[in-house]
Design a protein around this motif. Sequence first.
Motif, PDB file in Angstrom:
ATOM      1  N   TYR A 262      16.643  28.789  23.080  1.00 11.51           N
ATOM      2  CA  TYR A 262      17.116  28.683  24.442  1.00 11.51           C
ATOM      3  C   TYR A 262      17.939  29.884  24.872  1.00 11.51           C
ATOM      4  O   TYR A 262      18.107  30.137  26.042  1.00 11.51           O
ATOM      5  CB  TYR A 262      18.001  27.440  24.519  1.00 11.51           C
ATOM      6  CG  TYR A 262      18.931  27.407  23.344  1.00 11.51           C
ATOM      7  CD1 TYR A 262      18.610  26.723  22.195  1.00 11.51           C
ATOM      8  CD2 TYR A 262      20.098  28.156  23.358  1.00 11.51           C
ATOM      9  CE1 TYR A 262      19.445  26.768  21.082  1.00 11.51           C
ATOM     10  CE2 TYR A 262      20.926  28.215  22.260  1.00 11.51           C
ATOM     11  CZ  TYR A 262      20.600  27.510  21.128  1.00 11.51           C
ATOM     12  OH  TYR A 262      21.411  27.568  20.032  1.00 11.51           O
ATOM     13  N   LYS A 263      18.532  30.618  23.925  1.00  9.75           N
ATOM     14  CA  LYS A 263      19.408  31.730  24.291  1.00  9.75           C
ATOM     15  C   LYS A 263      18.575  32.872  24.827  1.00  9.75           C
ATOM     16  O   LYS A 263      17.656  33.337  24.175  1.00  9.75           O
ATOM     17  CB  LYS A 263      20.204  32.218  23.082  1.00  9.75           C
ATOM     18  CG  LYS A 263      21.371  31.343  22.717  1.00  9.75           C
ATOM     19  CD  LYS A 263      22.295  32.015  21.725  1.00  9.75           C
ATOM     20  CE  LYS A 263      21.666  32.236  20.385  1.00  9.75           C
ATOM     21  NZ  LYS A 263      22.644  32.652  19.365  1.00  9.75           N
ATOM     22  N   LEU A 264      18.903  33.331  25.997  1.00 10.89           N
ATOM     23  CA  LEU A 264      18.161  34.420  26.608  1.00 10.89           C
ATOM     24  C   LEU A 264      18.911  35.732  26.466  1.00 10.89           C
ATOM     25  O   LEU A 264      20.129  35.790  26.642  1.00 10.89           O
ATOM     26  CB  LEU A 264      17.929  34.142  28.095  1.00 10.89           C
ATOM     27  CG  LEU A 264      17.009  32.967  28.435  1.00 10.89           C
ATOM     28  CD1 LEU A 264      16.923  32.785  29.943  1.00 10.89           C
ATOM     29  CD2 LEU A 264      15.622  33.171  27.850  1.00 10.89           C
TER      30      LEU A 264
ATOM     31  N   ALA B 120       8.385  34.578  21.731  1.00 18.30           N
ATOM     32  CA  ALA B 120       7.322  33.618  22.021  1.00 18.30           C
ATOM     33  C   ALA B 120       6.960  33.638  23.503  1.00 18.30           C
ATOM     34  O   ALA B 120       5.872  33.215  23.890  1.00 18.30           O
ATOM     35  CB  ALA B 120       7.760  32.225  21.613  1.00 18.30           C
ATOM     36  N   TYR B 121       7.876  34.095  24.331  1.00 10.30           N
ATOM     37  CA  TYR B 121       7.612  34.190  25.759  1.00 10.30           C
ATOM     38  C   TYR B 121       8.574  35.178  26.385  1.00 10.30           C
ATOM     39  O   TYR B 121       9.517  35.646  25.733  1.00 10.30           O
ATOM     40  CB  TYR B 121       7.738  32.819  26.436  1.00 10.30           C
ATOM     41  CG  TYR B 121       9.120  32.216  26.370  1.00 10.30           C
ATOM     42  CD1 TYR B 121       9.498  31.422  25.291  1.00 10.30           C
ATOM     43  CD2 TYR B 121      10.051  32.421  27.386  1.00 10.30           C
ATOM     44  CE1 TYR B 121      10.761  30.870  25.230  1.00 10.30           C
ATOM     45  CE2 TYR B 121      11.308  31.873  27.327  1.00 10.30           C
ATOM     46  CZ  TYR B 121      11.662  31.096  26.236  1.00 10.30           C
ATOM     47  OH  TYR B 121      12.920  30.551  26.166  1.00 10.30           O
TER      48      TYR B 121
ATOM     49  N   GLN C 191      10.463  36.052  30.383  1.00 10.49           N
ATOM     50  CA  GLN C 191      10.698  35.569  31.743  1.00 10.49           C
ATOM     51  C   GLN C 191      11.119  36.716  32.653  1.00 10.49           C
ATOM     52  O   GLN C 191      11.713  37.691  32.199  1.00 10.49           O
ATOM     53  CB  GLN C 191      11.804  34.509  31.752  1.00 10.49           C
ATOM     54  CG  GLN C 191      11.478  33.258  30.947  1.00 10.49           C
ATOM     55  CD  GLN C 191      12.584  32.219  31.020  1.00 10.49           C
ATOM     56  OE1 GLN C 191      13.707  32.507  31.397  1.00 10.49           O
ATOM     57  NE2 GLN C 191      12.266  30.992  30.662  1.00 10.49           N
TER      58      GLN C 191
ATOM     59  N   PHE D 240      14.822  32.264  38.677  1.00 12.74           N
ATOM     60  CA  PHE D 240      13.621  32.332  37.858  1.00 12.74           C
ATOM     61  C   PHE D 240      12.383  32.571  38.717  1.00 12.74           C
ATOM     62  O   PHE D 240      12.202  31.946  39.774  1.00 12.74           O
ATOM     63  CB  PHE D 240      13.460  31.027  37.079  1.00 12.74           C
ATOM     64  CG  PHE D 240      12.152  30.906  36.351  1.00 12.74           C
ATOM     65  CD1 PHE D 240      11.130  30.125  36.877  1.00 12.74           C
ATOM     66  CD2 PHE D 240      11.944  31.565  35.159  1.00 12.74           C
ATOM     67  CE1 PHE D 240       9.927  30.000  36.224  1.00 12.74           C
ATOM     68  CE2 PHE D 240      10.744  31.446  34.485  1.00 12.74           C
ATOM     69  CZ  PHE D 240       9.733  30.662  35.023  1.00 12.74           C
TER      70      PHE D 240
ATOM     71  N   PRO E 250      20.904  34.869  39.038  1.00 11.69           N
ATOM     72  CA  PRO E 250      19.470  35.122  38.887  1.00 11.69           C
ATOM     73  C   PRO E 250      18.641  33.897  39.268  1.00 11.69           C
ATOM     74  O   PRO E 250      19.064  32.759  39.051  1.00 11.69           O
ATOM     75  CB  PRO E 250      19.326  35.436  37.394  1.00 11.69           C
ATOM     76  CG  PRO E 250      20.683  35.842  36.939  1.00 11.69           C
ATOM     77  CD  PRO E 250      21.630  35.041  37.769  1.00 11.69           C
TER      78      PRO E 250
ATOM     79  N   LEU F  69      15.168  41.198  36.765  1.00 19.34           N
ATOM     80  CA  LEU F  69      15.604  41.155  35.368  1.00 19.34           C
ATOM     81  C   LEU F  69      14.515  40.548  34.507  1.00 19.34           C
ATOM     82  O   LEU F  69      13.899  39.546  34.887  1.00 19.34           O
ATOM     83  CB  LEU F  69      16.849  40.276  35.229  1.00 19.34           C
ATOM     84  CG  LEU F  69      18.093  40.661  36.027  1.00 19.34           C
ATOM     85  CD1 LEU F  69      19.003  39.466  36.206  1.00 19.34           C
ATOM     86  CD2 LEU F  69      18.850  41.755  35.295  1.00 19.34           C
TER      87      LEU F  69
ATOM     88  N   LEU G 257       7.281  32.856  33.924  1.00 20.50           N
ATOM     89  CA  LEU G 257       7.330  32.852  32.462  1.00 20.50           C
ATOM     90  C   LEU G 257       5.936  33.142  31.960  1.00 20.50           C
ATOM     91  O   LEU G 257       4.965  32.573  32.457  1.00 20.50           O
ATOM     92  CB  LEU G 257       7.812  31.492  31.950  1.00 20.50           C
ATOM     93  CG  LEU G 257       7.928  31.286  30.435  1.00 20.50           C
ATOM     94  CD1 LEU G 257       9.004  30.245  30.118  1.00 20.50           C
ATOM     95  CD2 LEU G 257       6.610  30.850  29.801  1.00 20.50           C
TER      96      LEU G 257
ATOM     97  N   TYR H 210      13.262  37.324  36.324  1.00 17.85           N
ATOM     98  CA  TYR H 210      14.182  36.734  37.290  1.00 17.85           C
ATOM     99  C   TYR H 210      14.429  37.745  38.409  1.00 17.85           C
ATOM    100  O   TYR H 210      14.358  38.961  38.216  1.00 17.85           O
ATOM    101  CB  TYR H 210      15.532  36.422  36.636  1.00 17.85           C
ATOM    102  CG  TYR H 210      15.540  35.238  35.709  1.00 17.85           C
ATOM    103  CD1 TYR H 210      15.034  35.337  34.416  1.00 17.85           C
ATOM    104  CD2 TYR H 210      16.076  34.020  36.125  1.00 17.85           C
ATOM    105  CE1 TYR H 210      15.042  34.242  33.564  1.00 17.85           C
ATOM    106  CE2 TYR H 210      16.103  32.926  35.273  1.00 17.85           C
ATOM    107  CZ  TYR H 210      15.587  33.047  33.997  1.00 17.85           C
ATOM    108  OH  TYR H 210      15.611  31.966  33.155  1.00 17.85           O
TER     109      TYR H 210
ATOM    110  N   ARG I  62       3.746  33.496  28.242  1.00 20.52           N
ATOM    111  CA  ARG I  62       3.809  33.236  26.811  1.00 20.52           C
ATOM    112  C   ARG I  62       3.101  34.340  26.022  1.00 20.52           C
ATOM    113  O   ARG I  62       2.268  35.060  26.556  1.00 20.52           O
ATOM    114  CB  ARG I  62       3.201  31.873  26.497  1.00 20.52           C
ATOM    115  CG  ARG I  62       3.989  30.730  27.102  1.00 20.52           C
ATOM    116  CD  ARG I  62       3.403  29.360  26.796  1.00 20.52           C
ATOM    117  NE  ARG I  62       4.261  28.297  27.308  1.00 20.52           N
ATOM    118  CZ  ARG I  62       4.277  27.890  28.568  1.00 20.52           C
ATOM    119  NH1 ARG I  62       3.480  28.456  29.457  1.00 20.52           N
ATOM    120  NH2 ARG I  62       5.096  26.938  28.949  1.00 20.52           N
TER     121      ARG I  62
ATOM    122  N   PHE J  57      18.947  39.318  28.289  1.00 19.68           N
ATOM    123  CA  PHE J  57      18.501  39.923  29.537  1.00 19.68           C
ATOM    124  C   PHE J  57      18.497  41.440  29.443  1.00 19.68           C
ATOM    125  O   PHE J  57      19.358  42.040  28.788  1.00 19.68           O
ATOM    126  CB  PHE J  57      19.424  39.521  30.691  1.00 19.68           C
ATOM    127  CG  PHE J  57      19.205  38.133  31.204  1.00 19.68           C
ATOM    128  CD1 PHE J  57      19.803  37.053  30.590  1.00 19.68           C
ATOM    129  CD2 PHE J  57      18.397  37.914  32.310  1.00 19.68           C
ATOM    130  CE1 PHE J  57      19.603  35.762  31.056  1.00 19.68           C
ATOM    131  CE2 PHE J  57      18.200  36.633  32.792  1.00 19.68           C
ATOM    132  CZ  PHE J  57      18.796  35.556  32.163  1.00 19.68           C
ATOM    133  N   GLY J  58      17.545  42.043  30.131  1.00 20.32           N
ATOM    134  CA  GLY J  58      17.620  43.472  30.349  1.00 20.32           C
ATOM    135  C   GLY J  58      18.663  43.756  31.421  1.00 20.32           C
ATOM    136  O   GLY J  58      19.203  42.830  32.047  1.00 20.32           O
TER     137      GLY J  58
END
Lengths: 112, 116
Positions: free
Chosen positions: A98-100, A31-32, A34, A46, A44, A89, A49, A36, A51, A102-103
């Motif tokens: 809520y769980k992110l 849905a979106y 981010q 922020f 990190p 990142l 963001l 960092y 969408r 990351f690359g």
Amino acid sequence: SQKIEQNSEALNIQEGKTATLTCNYTNYSPAYLQWYRQDPGRGPVFLLLIRENEKEKRKERLKVTFDTTLKQSLFHITASQLADSATYLCALPMDSSYKLIFGSGTRLLVRP
Amino acid sequence: GAGVSQTPSNKVTEKGKYVELRCDPISGHTALYWYRQSLGQGPEFLIYFQGTGAADDSGLPNDRFFAVRPEGSVSTLKIQRTERGDSAVYLCASSLNSRGAQETQYFGPGTRLLVL
């Protein structure tokens, strides 16, 4: 499984030029997304963001694009400065929550 | 507070020992997250708290890992019988309220754990 790819090789550019970093993802429709910044020995921070219904987002010298067809986000820093040197990142929410995820990040080196 | 703080900043321990890592989130943030970051990798989700309860602990690698947040503020990540593979940077993050997601997570500086 969900996967995020960022160029693991460092990006080396000259001060004043535009840096472009890439984030690609698979098996996923977030849905979106981010971005960092992470400096050595720090957590990190922020930056932006964007969408899924936004094509582009800007903040000062930063610009992020989000192409849900290509499953790719591009992160641009214009008029780069020495202080922009850091690891960048991208992160996507797992399960639209809520769980992110990351690359692994791309290290940017801006030289004089 | 000014930001998320974590203690200790560095921890060296021996294989088999027990360690506790502490996180002080930003005041008023109800959501708290723990991540683990290995060298050259991005942070990896471990556990998420909403208030005092662990809403999602699906990222904990095994039952040697446990985290608490008894009063809905400070959290402690506990690792029993540490192994060399546990060596990493443990990051804590907080956000105002994760309900509805799309919230900015504010990260602490991390605790660098080295298991010898």
